[in-house]
Design a protein around this motif. Structure first.
Motif, PDB file in Angstrom:
ATOM      1  N   ALA A   1      -6.575  -3.002  -3.849  1.00 48.05           N
ATOM      2  CA  ALA A   1      -5.356  -3.681  -4.058  1.00 48.05           C
ATOM      3  C   ALA A   1      -5.376  -4.895  -3.082  1.00 48.05           C
ATOM      4  O   ALA A   1      -4.688  -5.906  -3.701  1.00 48.05           O
ATOM      5  N   ALA A   2      -5.617  -5.048  -2.030  1.00 42.74           N
ATOM      6  CA  ALA A   2      -5.527  -6.022  -1.024  1.00 42.74           C
ATOM      7  C   ALA A   2      -6.346  -7.211  -1.633  1.00 42.74           C
ATOM      8  O   ALA A   2      -5.712  -8.369  -1.813  1.00 42.74           O
ATOM      9  N   PRO A   3      -7.733  -7.172  -2.109  1.00 38.74           N
ATOM     10  CA  PRO A   3      -8.092  -8.533  -2.801  1.00 38.74           C
ATOM     11  C   PRO A   3      -7.458  -8.898  -4.201  1.00 38.74           C
ATOM     12  O   PRO A   3      -7.639 -10.047  -4.420  1.00 38.74           O
ATOM     13  N   VAL A   4      -7.064  -7.890  -4.764  1.00 42.83           N
ATOM     14  CA  VAL A   4      -6.560  -8.297  -6.040  1.00 42.83           C
ATOM     15  C   VAL A   4      -5.233  -8.902  -5.836  1.00 42.83           C
ATOM     16  O   VAL A   4      -4.926  -9.982  -6.652  1.00 42.83           O
ATOM     17  N   PHE A   5      -4.394  -8.542  -4.799  1.00 41.52           N
ATOM     18  CA  PHE A   5      -3.147  -9.055  -4.572  1.00 41.52           C
ATOM     19  C   PHE A   5      -3.429 -10.429  -3.879  1.00 41.52           C
ATOM     20  O   PHE A   5      -2.670 -11.384  -4.332  1.00 41.52           O
ATOM     21  N   SER A   6      -4.439 -10.633  -3.046  1.00 38.29           N
ATOM     22  CA  SER A   6      -4.896 -11.877  -2.326  1.00 38.29           C
ATOM     23  C   SER A   6      -4.961 -12.895  -3.490  1.00 38.29           C
ATOM     24  O   SER A   6      -4.572 -14.116  -3.354  1.00 38.29           O
ATOM     25  N   ARG A   7      -5.882 -12.717  -4.486  1.00 36.28           N
ATOM     26  CA  ARG A   7      -6.249 -13.534  -5.579  1.00 36.28           C
ATOM     27  C   ARG A   7      -5.047 -13.774  -6.470  1.00 36.28           C
ATOM     28  O   ARG A   7      -4.818 -14.939  -6.899  1.00 36.28           O
TER      29      ARG A   7
ATOM     30  N   ASN B   1       1.026  -1.340   0.003  1.00 38.08           N
ATOM     31  CA  ASN B   1      -0.136  -0.148  -0.015  1.00 38.08           C
ATOM     32  C   ASN B   1       0.629   1.411  -0.025  1.00 38.08           C
ATOM     33  O   ASN B   1       0.306   2.286   0.482  1.00 38.08           O
ATOM     34  N   ARG B   2       2.092   1.321  -0.437  1.00 34.11           N
ATOM     35  CA  ARG B   2       2.799   2.391  -0.667  1.00 34.11           C
ATOM     36  C   ARG B   2       2.465   2.964  -2.186  1.00 34.11           C
ATOM     37  O   ARG B   2       2.263   2.296  -3.108  1.00 34.11           O
ATOM     38  N   PRO B   3       1.873   4.336  -2.160  1.00 35.06           N
ATOM     39  CA  PRO B   3       1.606   4.885  -3.381  1.00 35.06           C
ATOM     40  C   PRO B   3       2.703   4.719  -4.686  1.00 35.06           C
ATOM     41  O   PRO B   3       3.863   4.995  -4.332  1.00 35.06           O
ATOM     42  N   CYS B   4       2.224   4.612  -5.802  1.00 38.99           N
ATOM     43  CA  CYS B   4       3.118   4.766  -6.665  1.00 38.99           C
ATOM     44  C   CYS B   4       3.514   6.168  -6.941  1.00 38.99           C
ATOM     45  O   CYS B   4       2.691   7.147  -7.161  1.00 38.99           O
ATOM     46  N   GLY B   5       4.926   6.275  -7.207  1.00 35.90           N
ATOM     47  CA  GLY B   5       5.496   7.725  -7.378  1.00 35.90           C
ATOM     48  C   GLY B   5       5.283   8.351  -8.837  1.00 35.90           C
ATOM     49  O   GLY B   5       5.203   9.572  -9.031  1.00 35.90           O
ATOM     50  N   GLY B   6       4.893   7.447 -10.002  1.00 35.88           N
ATOM     51  CA  GLY B   6       4.415   7.720 -11.127  1.00 35.88           C
ATOM     52  C   GLY B   6       3.102   8.042 -11.486  1.00 35.88           C
ATOM     53  O   GLY B   6       2.671   8.892 -12.493  1.00 35.88           O
ATOM     54  N   ALA B   7       2.186   7.803 -10.689  1.00 32.70           N
ATOM     55  CA  ALA B   7       0.765   7.957 -10.873  1.00 32.70           C
ATOM     56  C   ALA B   7       0.451   9.367 -10.027  1.00 32.70           C
ATOM     57  O   ALA B   7      -0.352   9.307  -9.182  1.00 32.70           O
ATOM     58  N   ARG B   8       0.728  10.432 -10.830  1.00 27.93           N
ATOM     59  CA  ARG B   8       0.251  11.632 -10.253  1.00 27.93           C
ATOM     60  C   ARG B   8      -0.527  12.263 -11.354  1.00 27.93           C
ATOM     61  O   ARG B   8      -0.074  13.187 -11.943  1.00 27.93           O
TER      62      ARG B   8
END
Length: 172
Positions: A136-142, A71-78
């Motif tokens: 993010a959490a459910p996607v990563f879990s799948r 859950n750290r934000p992407c630096g490129g998605a600004r």
């Protein structure tokens, strides 16, 4: 098979998999899916082999999110699509075909089979908002669950976690 006989795949614990529209390499985007009203998946970091990003684009609004698996934000998605989101769209087109991705995301394009650049440009041209990374959490879990299935030996024996699926046969 109208006589009640079940095919081999219907008797096994495995289901048929729809083949990808075109072959793709899994190193950059190991997991991509059209689910929950989003294009979502896991994208490998370009700079750190141990880091992955969970990226998603919502259908119709094109609200996007990109963060690391912790859950750290992407630096490129600004304010616009980062390279992880662009890679996700590219791999989705390879996996599902441009027409299906366009329909699912409800992108308004005149070309029924757009290329990745046209598809991404149409989405970013609407100035989509950056959303939160709550998916993010459910996607990563799948994704992790899919990896676990890859480690299993092929078998026709039932998988205990799949037992909840309804049976197609009447129980006597």
């Amino acid at each position: 098979m109208g006589d009640g006989a079940l095919s081999v795949w219907e008797k096994s614990s495995a289901a048929r998999v729809i083949p990808p529209a075109r072959p793709r390499k899994l190193a950059k985007v190991p997991f991509v899916e059209l689910a929950d009203g989003r294009l979502q998946g896991v994208v490998s970091s370009g700079s750190d082999i141990g880091r992955v990003y969970v990226s998603s684009v919502e259908a119709a609004t094109f609200t996007f999110a990109c963060s690391t698996n912790n859950n750290r934000p992407c630096g490129g998605a600004r304010g616009t699509f980062c390279n992880h989101l662009r890679a996700l769209v590219s791999e989705a087109v390879l996996q599902y075909g441009a027409a299906r991705v366009t329909r699912y995301l409800r992108v308004d394009l005149s070309d029924p089979e757009p290329d990745v650049i046209a598809l991404t440009s149409a989405m970013t041209g609407t100035r989509p908002a950056q959303g939160d990374a709550s998916a993010a959490a459910p996607v990563f879990s799948r994704f992790l669950r899919h990896l676990a299935y890859l480690e299993l030996e092929p078998t026709t024996a039932p998988l205990p976690e799949m037992q909840w699926f309804p049976s197609t046969r009447a129980v006597a």
